[in-house]
Design a protein around this motif. Structure first.
Motif, PDB file in Angstrom:
ATOM      1  N   ALA A   1       0.838  -1.205   0.000  1.00  0.00           N
ATOM      2  CA  ALA A   1       0.000   0.000   0.000  1.00  0.00           C
ATOM      3  C   ALA A   1       0.870   1.252   0.000  1.00  0.00           C
ATOM      4  O   ALA A   1       2.017   1.233   0.449  1.00  0.00           O
ATOM      5  N   THR A   2       0.301   2.317  -0.522  1.00  0.00           N
ATOM      6  CA  THR A   2       1.028   3.592  -0.611  1.00  0.00           C
ATOM      7  C   THR A   2       0.273   4.658   0.183  1.00  0.00           C
ATOM      8  O   THR A   2      -0.959   4.752   0.107  1.00  0.00           O
ATOM      9  N   TYR A   3       1.037   5.424   0.924  1.00  0.00           N
ATOM     10  CA  TYR A   3       0.486   6.435   1.831  1.00  0.00           C
ATOM     11  C   TYR A   3       1.145   7.774   1.515  1.00  0.00           C
ATOM     12  O   TYR A   3       2.287   7.810   1.051  1.00  0.00           O
ATOM     13  N   THR A   4       0.459   8.854   1.822  1.00  0.00           N
ATOM     14  CA  THR A   4       1.085  10.164   1.646  1.00  0.00           C
ATOM     15  C   THR A   4       0.933  11.001   2.911  1.00  0.00           C
ATOM     16  O   THR A   4      -0.071  10.914   3.619  1.00  0.00           O
ATOM     17  N   THR A   5       1.977  11.768   3.187  1.00  0.00           N
ATOM     18  CA  THR A   5       1.908  12.775   4.254  1.00  0.00           C
ATOM     19  C   THR A   5       2.228  14.123   3.608  1.00  0.00           C
ATOM     20  O   THR A   5       3.051  14.199   2.696  1.00  0.00           O
ATOM     21  N   PRO A   6       1.570  15.186   4.060  1.00  0.00           N
ATOM     22  CA  PRO A   6       1.747  16.491   3.403  1.00  0.00           C
ATOM     23  C   PRO A   6       2.927  17.277   3.972  1.00  0.00           C
ATOM     24  O   PRO A   6       3.495  16.922   5.006  1.00  0.00           O
ATOM     25  N   ASP A   7       3.260  18.350   3.311  1.00  0.00           N
ATOM     26  CA  ASP A   7       4.175  19.330   3.896  1.00  0.00           C
ATOM     27  C   ASP A   7       3.518  19.912   5.140  1.00  0.00           C
ATOM     28  O   ASP A   7       2.316  20.174   5.145  1.00  0.00           O
ATOM     29  N   GLN A   8       4.326  20.106   6.173  1.00  0.00           N
ATOM     30  CA  GLN A   8       3.804  20.693   7.411  1.00  0.00           C
ATOM     31  C   GLN A   8       4.684  21.860   7.833  1.00  0.00           C
ATOM     32  O   GLN A   8       5.846  21.947   7.458  1.00  0.00           O
ATOM     33  N   SER A   9       4.097  22.720   8.649  1.00  0.00           N
ATOM     34  CA  SER A   9       4.816  23.889   9.146  1.00  0.00           C
ATOM     35  C   SER A   9       4.859  23.847  10.673  1.00  0.00           C
ATOM     36  O   SER A   9       3.870  23.502  11.313  1.00  0.00           O
ATOM     37  N   HIS A  10       6.004  24.213  11.226  1.00  0.00           N
ATOM     38  CA  HIS A  10       6.173  24.129  12.678  1.00  0.00           C
ATOM     39  C   HIS A  10       5.152  24.983  13.414  1.00  0.00           C
ATOM     40  O   HIS A  10       4.618  24.578  14.431  1.00  0.00           O
ATOM     41  N   SER A  11       4.929  26.177  12.883  1.00  0.00           N
ATOM     42  CA  SER A  11       3.916  27.080  13.448  1.00  0.00           C
ATOM     43  C   SER A  11       4.058  27.287  14.952  1.00  0.00           C
ATOM     44  O   SER A  11       3.073  27.289  15.679  1.00  0.00           O
ATOM     45  N   MET A  12       5.291  27.452  15.393  1.00  0.00           N
ATOM     46  CA  MET A  12       5.481  27.833  16.795  1.00  0.00           C
ATOM     47  C   MET A  12       4.852  29.197  17.019  1.00  0.00           C
ATOM     48  O   MET A  12       4.726  29.985  16.087  1.00  0.00           O
ATOM     49  N   MET A  13       4.452  29.474  18.260  1.00  0.00           N
ATOM     50  CA  MET A  13       3.676  30.697  18.477  1.00  0.00           C
ATOM     51  C   MET A  13       4.515  31.968  18.342  1.00  0.00           C
ATOM     52  O   MET A  13       4.015  33.005  17.921  1.00  0.00           O
ATOM     53  N   GLU A  14       5.792  31.881  18.750  1.00  0.00           N
ATOM     54  CA  GLU A  14       6.632  33.072  18.625  1.00  0.00           C
ATOM     55  C   GLU A  14       7.288  33.077  17.245  1.00  0.00           C
ATOM     56  O   GLU A  14       8.049  32.169  16.924  1.00  0.00           O
ATOM     57  N   PRO A  15       7.035  34.104  16.446  1.00  0.00           N
ATOM     58  CA  PRO A  15       7.713  34.181  15.155  1.00  0.00           C
ATOM     59  C   PRO A  15       9.238  34.254  15.358  1.00  0.00           C
ATOM     60  O   PRO A  15       9.711  34.702  16.404  1.00  0.00           O
ATOM     61  N   HIS A  16       9.978  33.817  14.359  1.00  0.00           N
ATOM     62  CA  HIS A  16      11.436  33.959  14.394  1.00  0.00           C
ATOM     63  C   HIS A  16      11.757  35.440  14.592  1.00  0.00           C
ATOM     64  O   HIS A  16      11.269  36.285  13.844  1.00  0.00           O
ATOM     65  N   ALA A  17      12.585  35.759  15.586  1.00  0.00           N
ATOM     66  CA  ALA A  17      12.842  37.161  15.894  1.00  0.00           C
ATOM     67  C   ALA A  17      14.252  37.350  16.422  1.00  0.00           C
ATOM     68  O   ALA A  17      14.786  36.462  17.098  1.00  0.00           O
ATOM     69  N   SER A  18      14.827  38.486  16.109  1.00  0.00           N
ATOM     70  CA  SER A  18      16.178  38.809  16.572  1.00  0.00           C
ATOM     71  C   SER A  18      16.335  40.312  16.753  1.00  0.00           C
ATOM     72  O   SER A  18      15.750  41.103  16.008  1.00  0.00           O
ATOM     73  N   LEU A  19      17.162  40.655  17.724  1.00  0.00           N
ATOM     74  CA  LEU A  19      17.622  42.037  17.920  1.00  0.00           C
ATOM     75  C   LEU A  19      19.138  41.999  17.831  1.00  0.00           C
ATOM     76  O   LEU A  19      19.780  41.229  18.552  1.00  0.00           O
ATOM     77  N   ALA A  20      19.705  42.827  16.925  1.00  0.00           N
ATOM     78  CA  ALA A  20      21.164  42.820  16.755  1.00  0.00           C
ATOM     79  C   ALA A  20      21.738  44.183  17.103  1.00  0.00           C
ATOM     80  O   ALA A  20      21.157  45.222  16.775  1.00  0.00           O
ATOM     81  N   ALA A  21      22.871  44.156  17.788  1.00  0.00           N
ATOM     82  CA  ALA A  21      23.577  45.408  18.118  1.00  0.00           C
ATOM     83  C   ALA A  21      25.067  45.200  17.914  1.00  0.00           C
ATOM     84  O   ALA A  21      25.632  44.200  18.387  1.00  0.00           O
ATOM     85  N   TRP A  22      25.682  46.127  17.205  1.00  0.00           N
ATOM     86  CA  TRP A  22      27.122  46.064  16.938  1.00  0.00           C
ATOM     87  C   TRP A  22      27.873  46.922  17.944  1.00  0.00           C
ATOM     88  O   TRP A  22      27.403  47.986  18.343  1.00  0.00           O
TER      89      TRP A  22
END
Lengths: 732, 169
Positions: A178-199
């Motif tokens: 038998a053949t099965y399929t799973t879809p693309d999934q997204s992590h969907s963590m609640m906090e968006p990827h974020a950064s603060l940078a200072a030189w």
């Protein structure tokens, strides 16, 4: 500390603090809104500006022109960085596509610019004034098409063969193909990827949201072509990751570039609609499973092939991983086939490999049990193996799969399941039960920590380990408290800073066991240092109640540390135990669903997981990991799917409204049982991973319950109405 | 720029804001009250939930300048680490969170839904729209469904809310 022989008795075995269901030590900060996440570091540096990331509007091709003039002239704009003006950039070891694209575009929503302005509103408005012209080229987006064209194994990842699969399968009296399929999934963590940078001159500090501080510090340095020593990452609180924040991503790179260009600190959060196509995904799979068995249910042949797609240079989704190890069978074939697809990079999402692999394999096992006329629990139990099936000289360190399944069946009331599907009706509901095995390998990773003891008797642990909701703060504090013989309120834990010793980080469910083992190693060294300081033999010293003593001599830790304090640092390094023994974690997942007889709506009514995962360091946080994973498993079974536009090559439902994840109303009360287990092969902690185990097998248990309720088998996830409504039994 | 005044957690504030500023960004960026979270900025996730004049709203879907004279309560106003609100305390004991990012929104909603039930406001799962709704797991789950928790702490959150509701009753 080298860990290369099985653990013997050690202070952790006292279990005075470790193993207790303590509340999280970071709980009061998190529940009162005082835990600072990356985008919230007003305290870190003054004069922060705002960056807004622009994603490519095509999936493949070239930018032919970018007109920045209107954006540059817009109010408040300080800088715009594109590949053209960013200067030469390298690429991280863990990145496949560039984190700042252009002129080549490798995937849809690949970042192509950051607009920096004095306020968020100004940056956003100016970003929409950037005019981009593209020359679009034809990309490849169709996994099924690549499979149909005859895509086979690659030289890099050849098939694994044991015995003669083809012959044994053909000769098997009972067969499933038998053949099965799973879809693309997204992590969907609640906090968006974020950064603060200072030189500061040629040094950069980035407050970010990242699971793997050491990897990402190195990769940011590589990307910016600067020495790693001049890059510092700080990530004490992380609003979820699930694998999506294992890597350096564009928020950190563009915050750093934006800050350099604007000559002031810049913070960046990816907007939610950018995340699914810009960051990594769990890659869709097509999986063919063949199982051959004797009439009495012994598997004689098992084959599992999985097709997935990725950018050039990316890896396949290893959905066949568990099939190499989960069930007995003399003849075996497993392999992956990788199509080159121009979609955002496919990479780890919680339990990569096993999660989608078990979604398919554990439906196949259910189908096979039915063909054999066997109970699904029994069919799995008689095909248990205590050794690596491809190398019988290599035993599992500890394997209690059958115990999980049998206890789960008993506690769940499995005996009440009707073997004939579609026969249990309660009012409007068709009711069914399903189960699946859970399996996830246990990985160990070297992990360092520094432990300080001060003149007040306070123990401070510093490691770049992260807490992504897993409970790292708490189990690390418990480990240090146990080792040093102090109360929990005498332990301070500082995490997620590249200035601290490099740890295992959070990923692959290796973090809990490995990072606490690193803290154990540092505490062993600190115990020696304390004993030496006061002239005791550390082997005889007892650390208890804030005191250290041998015989009738007793000194408080505070006194031993003195004004100047004591400090010790060590790293746990793992030998070849994990090669000599197969270390894995096991579960039995049980699910009951109701399916509305008329509308086909599925409601999950009950869920139980029984887990065998070594010593449970904190039953409260470990249980939370498992129920959270079970919740994600319901999502995978019923709703989660990145819907692909195969013409334009992008995921259409790229936000939290379109990409559906379970909500409160979808999830019933959940039960978790941990088997009493210690694994001396895994580490001095005798623990194993548990955070991903909880997901592995859940979706298949839901699918099997739906089949048991309705008699309708769906082999394509997610199990949505369009795939079965017309096949439901006639409404009586 | 437009001037706007309201109270936040009982304290009067006066701001001069770009009219495009959401209530959420006014709180997070201008007042530096970062307990209210930005998970999606589109009203899809509930992490930004605050109470305005006693009712919960998604603060990301509301412009700050619309709130002249309003009373805003955020997670910081419910309690502090040293003195937690009973709901915050229940979340800690029941482990009703993991990463913590949706948590302030979950807690604001939790407090608000108990008030909504007390006020007799029915939900989609209330069998009788005219009857006083009761605090049942089904009612809690329905009313809390605008607050996504990707870590999947739902089962524990319902336990925490149920306990607080029982104590209140």
């Amino acid at each position: 500390m080298k860990f290369d022989t099985p653990a013997t008795t050690n202070p952790i075995d006292q279990m005075q603090v470790v193993g207790h269901p303590l509340n999280r030590i970071d709980g009061p900060l998190k529940t009162t809104g005082r835990a600072p996440y990356a985008y919230e570091r007003h305290d870190a540096v003054p004069n922060q500006a705002y960056g807004y990331v622009i994603g490519a509007a095509i999936a493949k091709g070239r930018i032919t022109a970018m007109d920045l003039s209107a954006a540059r002239a817009a109010p408040g704009v300080l800088a715009i960085v594109t590949a053209e003006n960013a200067g030469p950039l390298g690429k991280g070891n863990y990145n496949v596509a560039k984190l700042l694209g252009g002129p080549e575009v490798e995937h849809y929503h690949q970042a192509i610019a950051i607009v920096v302005a004095a306020t968020f509103e100004q940056a956003r408005a100016a970003a929409y004034l950037v005019k981009v012209d593209y020359a679009e080229s034809q990309g490849a987006f169709d996994l099924a098409g690549a499979k149909a064209a005859g895509l086979g194994p690659s030289q890099a990842t050849p098939d694994a063969r044991v015995g003669d699969f083809a012959h044994a399968f053909a000769a098997a009296p009972v067969q499933l193909d038998a053949t099965y399929t799973t879809p693309d999934q997204s992590h969907s963590m609640m906090e968006p990827h974020a950064s603060l940078a200072a030189w500061d001159g040629d040094r950069v500090v980035v407050w970010t949201s990242n699971q793997m501080i050491d990897w990402s510090t190195g990769d940011l340095a590589r990307t910016l072509n600067m020495p790693k020593e001049k890059v510092r990452l700080i990530s004490p609180f992380i609003g979820g990751g699930f694998g999506g924040k294992l890597w350096l991503r564009t928020d950190a790179v563009l915050a750093a570039l934006g800050a350099r260009a604007a000559r002031r600190p810049v913070k960046v959060a990816l907007t939610r609609p950018l995340i699914p196509n810009n960051t990594t995904r769990r890659a869709a799979t097509i999986q063919r499973i063949r199982i051959g068995a004797t009439q009495d249910g012994k598997i004689s042949a098992i084959g599992h092939e999985s097709w997935s797609g990725n950018l050039l240079g990316g890896h396949p989704e290893n959905a066949v991983e568990q099939t190499r190890l989960l069930y007995a069978g003399a003849n075996r074939l497993t392999g992956t086939r990788l199509a080159q697809l121009d979609l955002t990079e496919g990479n780890s999402m919680r339990a990569p490999g096993e999660a989608p692999g078990l979604m398919a394999l554990e439906i196949a096992m259910d189908e096979m049990a039915e063909k054999l006329g066997m109970d699904p629990v029994e069919f799995r139990a008689i095909n248990d193996t205590q050794v690596d099936p491809s190398n019988p000289d290599r035993p599992f360190s500890r394997r209690q799969l059958v115990e999980c399944l049998r206890l789960g069946a008993e506690r769940f009331g499995w005996v009440g399941r009707s073997a004939r599907p579609g026969t249990r009706r309660e009012g409007q509901w068709l009711v069914g039960m399903g189960m699946a095995s859970g399996f996830r390998n246990n990985v160990v990773m070297r992990s360092g920590a520094r432990v300080r003891l001060d003149g007040q008797g306070v123990v401070t642990v510093e490691t770049d380990m992260t807490d992504i909701g897993t409970g790292s703060y708490t189990i690390i504090a418990q480990t240090a408290a146990e080792m040093m013989g102090v109360a929990m309120d005498k332990v301070v834990v500082r995490l997620g800073d590249s200035a601290f010793p490099a740890s295992a980080g959070s990923g692959g469910q290796w973090g809990g066991n490995s990072s606490t083992a690193g803290v154990y190693a540092a505490c062993v060294k600190l115990r020696e240092t304390v004993a030496q300081k006061i002239g005791l033999n550390s082997a005889d010293a007892v650390f208890e109640d804030g005191q250290v003593r041998t015989g009738n001599r007793q000194v408080s830790l505070a006194e031993a540390a003195g004004e100047s304090g004591l400090v010790a640092e060590d790293t746990i390094e793992f030998g070849d135990l994990a090669k000599r023994f197969q270390e894995s974690t096991f579960a039995g997942h049980f699910v009951e669903v109701g399916v509305d007889a008329a509308t086909g709506e599925v409601r999950v009514r009950r869920m139980l997981a029984v887990c065998a995962a070594g010593r449970i360091l904190n039953p409260k946080t470990a249980r939370s990991q498992v129920i959270g994973a079970m919740t994600m498993g319901v999502g995978g079974a019923l709703v989660e799917e990145l819907a692909l536009d195969k013409r334009r090559g992008f995921f259409v439902n790229h936000d939290l409204a379109g990409y559906e994840v379970p909500v409160h109303a979808d999830i019933p009360h959940q039960e978790v049982i941990f088997l009493d287990e210690v694994d001396e092969m895994s580490s001095p902690m005798k623990a194993k991973g548990v955070g991903e185990l909880g997901l592995c097998g859940v979706a298949a248990a839901v699918a099997n319950a739906i089949y048991n309720a309705t008699g309708v088998r769906v082999r394509d996830y997610p199990i949505t109405l369009d795939k079965y409504l017309d096949r439901l039994p006639e409404v009586a | 720029m437009t001037k706007v005044s309201f109270t936040v957690n009982g304290q009067a504030v006066a701001l001069s804001l770009d009219t495009r500023t959401t209530l959420l960004d006014a709180l997070r960026e201008h007042l530096q009250l970062t307990g209210s979270k930005k998970g999606c900025d589109h009203g899809q996730c509930g992490a930004c939930t605050v109470m305005v004049n006693g009712r919960r709203i998604n603060s990301c879907l509301s412009l700050a300048v619309m709130h002249e004279g309003n009373e805003v309560t955020t997670i910081e106003g419910l309690g502090s680490p040293e003195s937690m609100h009973p709901m915050q305390d229940a979340f800690v004991r029941h482990d009703g969170y993991q990463c913590g990012y949706c948590t302030p929104g979950q807690i604001c909603s939790s407090v608000a839904i108990l008030e909504e039930i007390k006020a007799g406001i029915p939900s989609h799962v209330s069998a009788d729209l005219n009857a006083q709704p009761r605090v049942t797991p089904e009612e809690i789950r329905e009313r809390m469904s605008g607050n996504i928790c990707r870590c999947g702490a739902y089962s524990n959150i319902v336990d925490a809310i149920t306990e607080v509701a029982g104590r209140q009753a």
